[in-house]
Design an enzyme around this catalytic site. Sequence first.
Site, PDB file in Angstrom:
ATOM      1  N   TYR A  60       0.853  -1.190   0.000  1.00  0.00           N
ATOM      2  CA  TYR A  60       0.000   0.000   0.000  1.00  0.00           C
ATOM      3  C   TYR A  60       0.893   1.246   0.000  1.00  0.00           C
ATOM      4  O   TYR A  60       1.600   1.526   0.980  1.00  0.00           O
ATOM      5  CB  TYR A  60      -0.905   0.033   1.232  1.00  0.00           C
ATOM      6  CG  TYR A  60      -2.009  -0.995   1.257  1.00  0.00           C
ATOM      7  CD1 TYR A  60      -2.312  -1.793   0.155  1.00  0.00           C
ATOM      8  CD2 TYR A  60      -2.772  -1.174   2.409  1.00  0.00           C
ATOM      9  CE1 TYR A  60      -3.332  -2.730   0.203  1.00  0.00           C
ATOM     10  CE2 TYR A  60      -3.804  -2.109   2.452  1.00  0.00           C
ATOM     11  CZ  TYR A  60      -4.066  -2.880   1.352  1.00  0.00           C
ATOM     12  OH  TYR A  60      -5.080  -3.815   1.394  1.00  0.00           O
ATOM     13  N   PRO A 222     -14.607  -1.540 -12.499  1.00  0.00           N
ATOM     14  CA  PRO A 222     -15.697  -1.562 -13.482  1.00  0.00           C
ATOM     15  C   PRO A 222     -16.318  -2.953 -13.563  1.00  0.00           C
ATOM     16  O   PRO A 222     -15.622  -3.966 -13.526  1.00  0.00           O
ATOM     17  CB  PRO A 222     -14.981  -1.194 -14.786  1.00  0.00           C
ATOM     18  CG  PRO A 222     -13.775  -0.412 -14.367  1.00  0.00           C
ATOM     19  CD  PRO A 222     -13.335  -1.046 -13.083  1.00  0.00           C
TER      20      PRO A 222
END
Length: 303
Positions: A60, A222
């Site tokens: 991260y 998406p």
Amino acid sequence: MTPHSPAPGGTAALGTHTVARVGYGAMQLERLREDRPAAVALLRRARELGVNHIDTAQFYGFGFVNEVIREAFGDSEDVVVVSKVGATPDPGGPLPLRLAQRPAELRASVEDNLRSLGRERLDVVNLRRADSGPGLRAEGEQVVPLDDQLAVMTALRDEGKIGAIGMSGVTAGILRRALPAGIVCVQNAYSLVGRDDEDVLALCAAEGIAWVPYFPLGGAFPGLPKVSGEAAALRIAEELGATVSQVGLAWLLLHYADTLLIPGTASAAHLEENTAAGSLALDGTAMTALDAIRSRSTDVGIG
């Protein structure tokens, strides 16, 4: 020292630890890279709100997020820090991550996490597989037998470098095979609108394993459904004077008693909204309406 609020959502077990059922997923702290004091302040605000379970990973922000957690909490035992291994940064690749599933890579990732977090032991480490849910799929040398991975994870636990082992991105079959290693939590993509892994959740319930859903509101990539697009959830939110996100999080808490949430944000206001979801009451009528929402697949590849 600022007093801490009661644990949001009550508490549940995470291995040998007792943590607030609403925790914090730290991935979005990377958005505050140019304002490090704000990132530290956000973490400390989470603790003030009763959060004591932080989910992170060395990849991260290429280590930035772990460094901020170290600055905010040091090696305090007051905060349970859960990390994950199985991937590593790949800045020049088509995605910013690549899988790192081989035993030597898993060990190296644990060592990297220890250094960046400034800790002698990681409370829990999730082995991020690539068996289910949205994300990368293992190919070539990254197709590694589960037994080889668990061997290095249990060795690291025996060495005292990790306290407990969790899993992420796994099927029920893989989890069942891993149970003898002493799995304390499972992180899979799961939400009100994406309940592909109900069989994994059922196995967790049978074995007393904490369930830590990521993408708890759907979305993120998406093709994934979103809780915010559901009329029933929107209606219930309006009736309760809550946000639709709070309704989605509250449903998860009520769906399984050992669910631990790790919603992420870079906003203090959003953080407060997420933790407040732990006290949102959904009655039987609301739960029935939410349970009736059709689940859509979360198995969307992104590379």
